[in-house]
Design an enzyme around this catalytic site. Structure first.
Site, PDB file in Angstrom:
ATOM      1  N   CYS A   3       0.873  -1.170   0.000  1.00 53.05           N
ATOM      2  CA  CYS A   3       0.000   0.000   0.000  1.00 53.05           C
ATOM      3  C   CYS A   3       0.909   1.218   0.000  1.00 53.05           C
ATOM      4  O   CYS A   3       2.062   1.148   0.426  1.00 53.05           O
ATOM      5  CB  CYS A   3      -0.870  -0.022   1.256  1.00 53.05           C
ATOM      6  N   HIS A   4       0.381   2.337  -0.429  1.00 50.92           N
ATOM      7  CA  HIS A   4       1.221   3.521  -0.479  1.00 50.92           C
ATOM      8  C   HIS A   4       1.763   3.909   0.904  1.00 50.92           C
ATOM      9  O   HIS A   4       2.816   4.516   1.014  1.00 50.92           O
ATOM     10  CB  HIS A   4       0.478   4.692  -1.122  1.00 50.92           C
ATOM     11  N   THR A   5       1.038   3.532   1.954  1.00 50.65           N
ATOM     12  CA  THR A   5       1.485   3.845   3.316  1.00 50.65           C
ATOM     13  C   THR A   5       2.794   3.128   3.674  1.00 50.65           C
ATOM     14  O   THR A   5       3.619   3.668   4.414  1.00 50.65           O
ATOM     15  CB  THR A   5       0.375   3.507   4.332  1.00 50.65           C
ATOM     16  N   HIS A  51       1.041  -4.281   5.693  1.00 53.82           N
ATOM     17  CA  HIS A  51      -0.191  -4.290   6.495  1.00 53.82           C
ATOM     18  C   HIS A  51      -1.434  -4.686   5.700  1.00 53.82           C
ATOM     19  O   HIS A  51      -2.546  -4.541   6.194  1.00 53.82           O
ATOM     20  CB  HIS A  51      -0.400  -2.903   7.123  1.00 53.82           C
ATOM     21  N   GLU A  52      -1.255  -5.219   4.472  1.00 50.09           N
ATOM     22  CA  GLU A  52      -2.428  -5.591   3.651  1.00 50.09           C
ATOM     23  C   GLU A  52      -2.226  -7.043   3.242  1.00 50.09           C
ATOM     24  O   GLU A  52      -1.584  -7.319   2.232  1.00 50.09           O
ATOM     25  CB  GLU A  52      -2.469  -4.641   2.429  1.00 50.09           C
ATOM     26  N   CYS A  97     -11.114  -4.188  20.080  1.00 46.58           N
ATOM     27  CA  CYS A  97     -11.138  -5.033  21.286  1.00 46.58           C
ATOM     28  C   CYS A  97     -12.544  -5.185  21.845  1.00 46.58           C
ATOM     29  O   CYS A  97     -12.830  -6.078  22.617  1.00 46.58           O
ATOM     30  CB  CYS A  97     -10.203  -4.451  22.345  1.00 46.58           C
ATOM     31  N   CYS A 152     -12.717  -1.245  25.043  1.00 48.81           N
ATOM     32  CA  CYS A 152     -12.117   0.029  25.447  1.00 48.81           C
ATOM     33  C   CYS A 152     -13.118   1.180  25.258  1.00 48.81           C
ATOM     34  O   CYS A 152     -14.200   1.010  24.693  1.00 48.81           O
ATOM     35  CB  CYS A 152     -10.826   0.295  24.661  1.00 48.81           C
ATOM     36  N   CYS A 171     -13.976   1.615  21.515  1.00 49.72           N
ATOM     37  CA  CYS A 171     -14.847   0.576  20.966  1.00 49.72           C
ATOM     38  C   CYS A 171     -16.273   0.705  21.516  1.00 49.72           C
ATOM     39  O   CYS A 171     -17.245   0.513  20.809  1.00 49.72           O
ATOM     40  CB  CYS A 171     -14.283  -0.810  21.270  1.00 49.72           C
ATOM     41  N   CYS A 206      -9.519   1.938  18.027  1.00 49.75           N
ATOM     42  CA  CYS A 206      -9.487   1.127  19.250  1.00 49.75           C
ATOM     43  C   CYS A 206      -8.251   1.524  20.034  1.00 49.75           C
ATOM     44  O   CYS A 206      -7.181   1.730  19.454  1.00 49.75           O
ATOM     45  CB  CYS A 206      -9.432  -0.356  18.880  1.00 49.75           C
ATOM     46  N   ARG A 254      -2.888   0.390  20.770  1.00 52.90           N
ATOM     47  CA  ARG A 254      -2.349   1.434  19.907  1.00 52.90           C
ATOM     48  C   ARG A 254      -1.036   2.020  20.425  1.00 52.90           C
ATOM     49  O   ARG A 254      -0.175   2.410  19.639  1.00 52.90           O
ATOM     50  CB  ARG A 254      -3.402   2.555  19.723  1.00 52.90           C
ATOM     51  N   CYS A 268      -6.682  -3.361   3.747  1.00 49.83           N
ATOM     52  CA  CYS A 268      -6.476  -1.907   3.783  1.00 49.83           C
ATOM     53  C   CYS A 268      -7.191  -1.160   2.651  1.00 49.83           C
ATOM     54  O   CYS A 268      -8.301  -0.697   2.819  1.00 49.83           O
ATOM     55  CB  CYS A 268      -4.996  -1.527   3.816  1.00 49.83           C
ATOM     56  N   ARG A 291      -2.578  -2.447  -7.260  1.00 53.43           N
ATOM     57  CA  ARG A 291      -2.014  -3.278  -6.200  1.00 53.43           C
ATOM     58  C   ARG A 291      -1.155  -4.387  -6.793  1.00 53.43           C
ATOM     59  O   ARG A 291      -1.527  -5.013  -7.787  1.00 53.43           O
ATOM     60  CB  ARG A 291      -3.124  -3.897  -5.356  1.00 53.43           C
TER      61      ARG A 291
HETATM   62  P1  NAD Z   1      -1.613   5.646  -4.944  1.00 50.38           P
HETATM   63  O1  NAD Z   1      -0.251   6.216  -4.987  1.00 50.38           O
HETATM   64  O2  NAD Z   1      -1.861   4.365  -5.672  1.00 50.38           O
HETATM   65  O3  NAD Z   1      -2.650   6.716  -5.504  1.00 50.38           O
HETATM   66  C1  NAD Z   1      -2.457   8.094  -5.493  1.00 50.38           C
HETATM   67  C2  NAD Z   1      -2.986   8.719  -6.795  1.00 50.38           C
HETATM   68  O4  NAD Z   1      -2.917  10.134  -6.656  1.00 50.38           O
HETATM   69  C3  NAD Z   1      -2.184   8.364  -8.045  1.00 50.38           C
HETATM   70  O5  NAD Z   1      -3.061   7.941  -9.061  1.00 50.38           O
HETATM   71  C4  NAD Z   1      -1.500   9.697  -8.430  1.00 50.38           C
HETATM   72  O6  NAD Z   1      -1.340   9.843  -9.836  1.00 50.38           O
HETATM   73  C5  NAD Z   1      -2.490  10.709  -7.877  1.00 50.38           C
HETATM   74  N1  NAD Z   1      -1.918  12.036  -7.589  1.00 50.38           N
HETATM   75  C6  NAD Z   1      -0.704  12.333  -7.059  1.00 50.38           C
HETATM   76  N2  NAD Z   1      -0.562  13.679  -6.891  1.00 50.38           N
HETATM   77  C7  NAD Z   1      -1.723  14.233  -7.325  1.00 50.38           C
HETATM   78  C8  NAD Z   1      -2.210  15.592  -7.386  1.00 50.38           C
HETATM   79  N3  NAD Z   1      -1.474  16.598  -6.978  1.00 50.38           N
HETATM   80  N4  NAD Z   1      -3.455  15.799  -7.879  1.00 50.38           N
HETATM   81  C9  NAD Z   1      -4.221  14.757  -8.311  1.00 50.38           C
HETATM   82  N5  NAD Z   1      -3.812  13.454  -8.263  1.00 50.38           N
HETATM   83  C10 NAD Z   1      -2.588  13.201  -7.773  1.00 50.38           C
HETATM   84  O7  NAD Z   1      -1.962   5.473  -3.402  1.00 50.38           O
HETATM   85  P2  NAD Z   1      -3.051   4.568  -2.628  1.00 50.38           P
HETATM   86  O8  NAD Z   1      -2.424   3.286  -2.208  1.00 50.38           O
HETATM   87  O9  NAD Z   1      -4.332   4.565  -3.387  1.00 50.38           O
HETATM   88  O10 NAD Z   1      -3.207   5.456  -1.284  1.00 50.38           O
HETATM   89  C11 NAD Z   1      -3.663   6.776  -1.352  1.00 50.38           C
HETATM   90  C12 NAD Z   1      -3.430   7.513  -0.053  1.00 50.38           C
HETATM   91  O11 NAD Z   1      -4.264   6.999   0.968  1.00 50.38           O
HETATM   92  C13 NAD Z   1      -2.003   7.405   0.490  1.00 50.38           C
HETATM   93  O12 NAD Z   1      -1.665   8.645   1.086  1.00 50.38           O
HETATM   94  C14 NAD Z   1      -2.134   6.351   1.568  1.00 50.38           C
HETATM   95  O13 NAD Z   1      -1.110   6.485   2.531  1.00 50.38           O
HETATM   96  C15 NAD Z   1      -3.499   6.681   2.110  1.00 50.38           C
HETATM   97  N6  NAD Z   1      -4.227   5.621   2.821  1.00 50.38           N
HETATM   98  C16 NAD Z   1      -4.946   6.007   3.911  1.00 50.38           C
HETATM   99  C17 NAD Z   1      -5.730   5.084   4.594  1.00 50.38           C
HETATM  100  C18 NAD Z   1      -6.544   5.496   5.776  1.00 50.38           C
HETATM  101  O14 NAD Z   1      -7.001   4.645   6.514  1.00 50.38           O
HETATM  102  N7  NAD Z   1      -6.770   6.773   6.001  1.00 50.38           N
HETATM  103  C19 NAD Z   1      -5.751   3.752   4.154  1.00 50.38           C
HETATM  104  C20 NAD Z   1      -5.024   3.408   3.017  1.00 50.38           C
HETATM  105  C21 NAD Z   1      -4.260   4.353   2.363  1.00 50.38           C
HETATM  106  N1  AHE Z   2       1.956   7.064  11.378  1.00 49.88           N
HETATM  107  C1  AHE Z   2       1.424   8.077  10.521  1.00 49.88           C
HETATM  108  C2  AHE Z   2      -0.070   7.993  10.381  1.00 49.88           C
HETATM  109  C3  AHE Z   2      -0.472   6.934   9.475  1.00 49.88           C
HETATM  110  C4  AHE Z   2      -1.970   6.848   9.337  1.00 49.88           C
HETATM  111  O1  AHE Z   2      -2.705   7.828   9.408  1.00 49.88           O
HETATM  112  N2  AHE Z   2      -2.438   5.643   9.136  1.00 49.88           N
HETATM  113  C5  AHE Z   2      -3.816   5.385   8.845  1.00 49.88           C
HETATM  114  C6  AHE Z   2      -3.868   4.118   8.085  1.00 49.88           C
HETATM  115  S1  AHE Z   2      -3.002   4.209   6.563  1.00 49.88           S
HETATM  116  C7  AHE Z   2      -3.223   2.668   5.940  1.00 49.88           C
HETATM  117  O2  AHE Z   2      -2.658   2.598   4.725  1.00 49.88           O
HETATM  118  C8  AHE Z   2      -4.648   5.177  10.106  1.00 49.88           C
HETATM  119  O3  AHE Z   2      -5.494   4.324  10.171  1.00 49.88           O
HETATM  120  N3  AHE Z   2      -4.433   5.979  11.093  1.00 49.88           N
HETATM  121  C9  AHE Z   2      -5.068   5.856  12.368  1.00 49.88           C
HETATM  122  C10 AHE Z   2      -4.119   5.270  13.376  1.00 49.88           C
HETATM  123  O4  AHE Z   2      -4.538   4.979  14.495  1.00 49.88           O
HETATM  124  O5  AHE Z   2      -2.926   5.116  13.010  1.00 49.88           O
HETATM  125  C11 AHE Z   2       1.770   9.448  11.013  1.00 49.88           C
HETATM  126  O6  AHE Z   2       1.810  10.339  10.157  1.00 49.88           O
HETATM  127  O7  AHE Z   2       2.016   9.582  12.217  1.00 49.88           O
HETATM  128 ZN    ZN Z   3      -2.630   0.833   3.614  1.00 45.35          ZN
END
Ligand code: NAD
Ligand code: AHE
Ligand code: ZN
Length: 375
Positions: free
Chosen positions: A45-47, A67-68, A97, A100, A103, A111, A115, A175, A370
């Site tokens: 994943c991008h993370t 993580h996926e 859990c 907590c 939850c 949760c 954490r 994820c 992916r």
């Molecule tokens: P990815 O890199 O596959 O997708 C990102 C897309 O954004 C790409 O298609 C890229 O071309 C486009 N992009 C980049 N810069 C841009 C801009 N300025 N304007 C428009 N488009 C632009 O990533 P992903 O795996 O789909 O993840 C996306 C984001 O979500 C990441 O930051 C990841 O860390 C985050 N994420 C968050 C959670 C969560 O729980 N909040 C879960 C999973 C992933």
């Molecule tokens: N450690 C990072 C934060 C990362 C983050 O926000 N993670 C998301 C999931 S990304 C999955 O691809 C999330 O769920 N956050 C809630 C949590 O409890 O972590 C930072 O920047 O500190």
């Molecule tokens: Zn992820």
């Protein structure tokens, strides 16, 4: 192997940005409340790339990222009752859990049980790692560390799934796909007829589009700086495409003009704070809601004029799409088995754990959604 240290292959990130190294890693047996899992498939994943880059304040090195994933329980520690050896499972970085304050609140999927340990790369019991290489401890990551043939996780971070589910596919429900769908269904609660904007058409953004289509959105506008993304995006429900590079005006203005005043819901799926601002400001006055999904680097901050909120726009964020992991991941797997949600369509590449560095390279190429690794 129960109760014994297992030596297996894992991809170790010794330092930020340095190629991962496949090492013989010692994985200690699970302690009380822990589960040791044989990981069969993991995606990237991008993370993972974000933490590897060194921009994650919670990133500790050396560590085992990932993580996926999906796998099979190898053994369980004392007091673990919800899963047993042989169960098919998806590790969940967002624990559940059911006891907590978080939850029990009914207001969040976050949760609090483990954490404080998962954020610093250790297990809750003894605040130590279960991984080592020649006696040197290797940090866990997100409580999952799936770039390893065996991993140890907290029992509150394991979702037991249908044994008939193909693990090489449903690993994605750990994820990206779940996050996108949940951002729409749980966090934004998009209603039929809504106009939706999705910034970033990677896996997370496409899953947002898929979720919005299922929710009955009337228009789903996809925004990406890579125009090649549109062809695929149509298959996930995107109805219109905008490339900010084709416009002189700020992208929020382009969207406001396209939608008679703004969108009902927008989703930032990139991790870029200026796009987060645009995503908020393209929302309709009075009610438009913007959801931050993307993860931004350490030190980055969001800003906008407070007037944007005073005039009714709402700024939200989501972690794992608001899904309660242990309860709802099995439900998502069932929806996939009934062909109600896509998963296979997000998999563009298949490699092995030994090819993980190539897989990270692919992640930065436009053609990859992916990449699933056989572990
Ligand atoms: P990815 O890199 O596959 O997708 C990102 C897309 O954004 C790409 O298609 C890229 O071309 C486009 N992009 C980049 N810069 C841009 C801009 N300025 N304007 C428009 N488009 C632009 O990533 P992903 O795996 O789909 O993840 C996306 C984001 O979500 C990441 O930051 C990841 O860390 C985050 N994420 C968050 C959670 C969560 O729980 N909040 C879960 C999973 C992933
Ligand atoms: N450690 C990072 C934060 C990362 C983050 O926000 N993670 C998301 C999931 S990304 C999955 O691809 C999330 O769920 N956050 C809630 C949590 O409890 O972590 C930072 O920047 O500190
Ligand atoms: Zn992820």
């Amino acid at each position: 192997t129960q109760g014994q240290v297992i030596t297996c292959k894992a991809a170790v990130a010794w330092e930020p940005n340095k190629p991962l190294v496949i090492e013989d890693v010692q994985v200690a047996p699970p302690q009380a409340g822990e589960v040791r899992i044989k990981i069969l498939f993991t995606a990237l994943c991008h993370t993972d790339a974000y933490t590897w880059s060194g921009k994650d304040p919670e990133g500790l090195f050396p560590c085992i990222l990932g993580h996926e994933a999906a796998g099979i329980v190898e053994s369980v520690g004392e007091g673990v009752t919800d899963v047993q050896q042989g169960d098919h499972v998806i590790p969940c970085y967002q624990a559940e859990c059911r006891e907590c304050k978080f939850c029990k609140s009914g207001k969040t999927n976050l949760c609090g049980k483990v954490r404080t340990a998962t954020g610093v790369g250790v297990m809750m019991n003894d605040r130590k790692s279960r991984f080592s290489v020649n006696g040197k401890p290797i940090y866990h990551f997100m409580g999952t560390s799936t770039f390893s043939q065996y991993t140890v996780v907290h029992d509150v971070s394991v979702a037991k799934i249908d044994t008939k589910a193909p693990l090489d596919k449903v690993c994605l429900l750990g994820c990206g796909v779940s996050t996108g769908l949940g951002a729409v269904w749980n966090t934004a609660k998009v209603e039929p007829g809504s106009i939706v904007a999705v910034f970033g058409l990677g896996t997370v953004g496409l899953a947002v589009a898929e979720g919005a289509k299922a929710a009955g959105a009337s228009r789903i506008i996809g925004i990406d700086i890579d125009s090649k993304k549109f062809d695929t995006a149509k298959n996930f429900g995107v109805t219109e495409f905008v490339n900010p590079k084709d416009h002189d005006k700020p992208i929020q203005q382009v969207l406001v003009d396209l939608t008679d005043g703004g969108v009902d819901y927008s989703f930032e799926c990139i991790g870029n704070v200026s796009v987060m601002r645009a995503a908020l400001e393209c929302c309709h006055k009075g009610w438009g809601t913007s959801v931050i999904v993307g993860v931004a680097a350490s030190g980055q901050e969001i800003s906008t004029r407070p007037f944007q909120l005073v005039t009714g726009r709402v700024w939200k964020g989501t972690a794992f799409g608001g899904f309660k992991s242990r309860t709802q991941v099995p439900w998502l797997v069932e929806k996939y088995m009934k062909k109600e949600i896509k998963v296979d369509e997000y998999i563009t590449h298949n490699l092995t754990l030994g090819e993980i560095n190539e897989a990270f390279d692919l992640l930065h190429e436009g053609g990859c959604l992916r990449c699933v690794l056989k572990v």
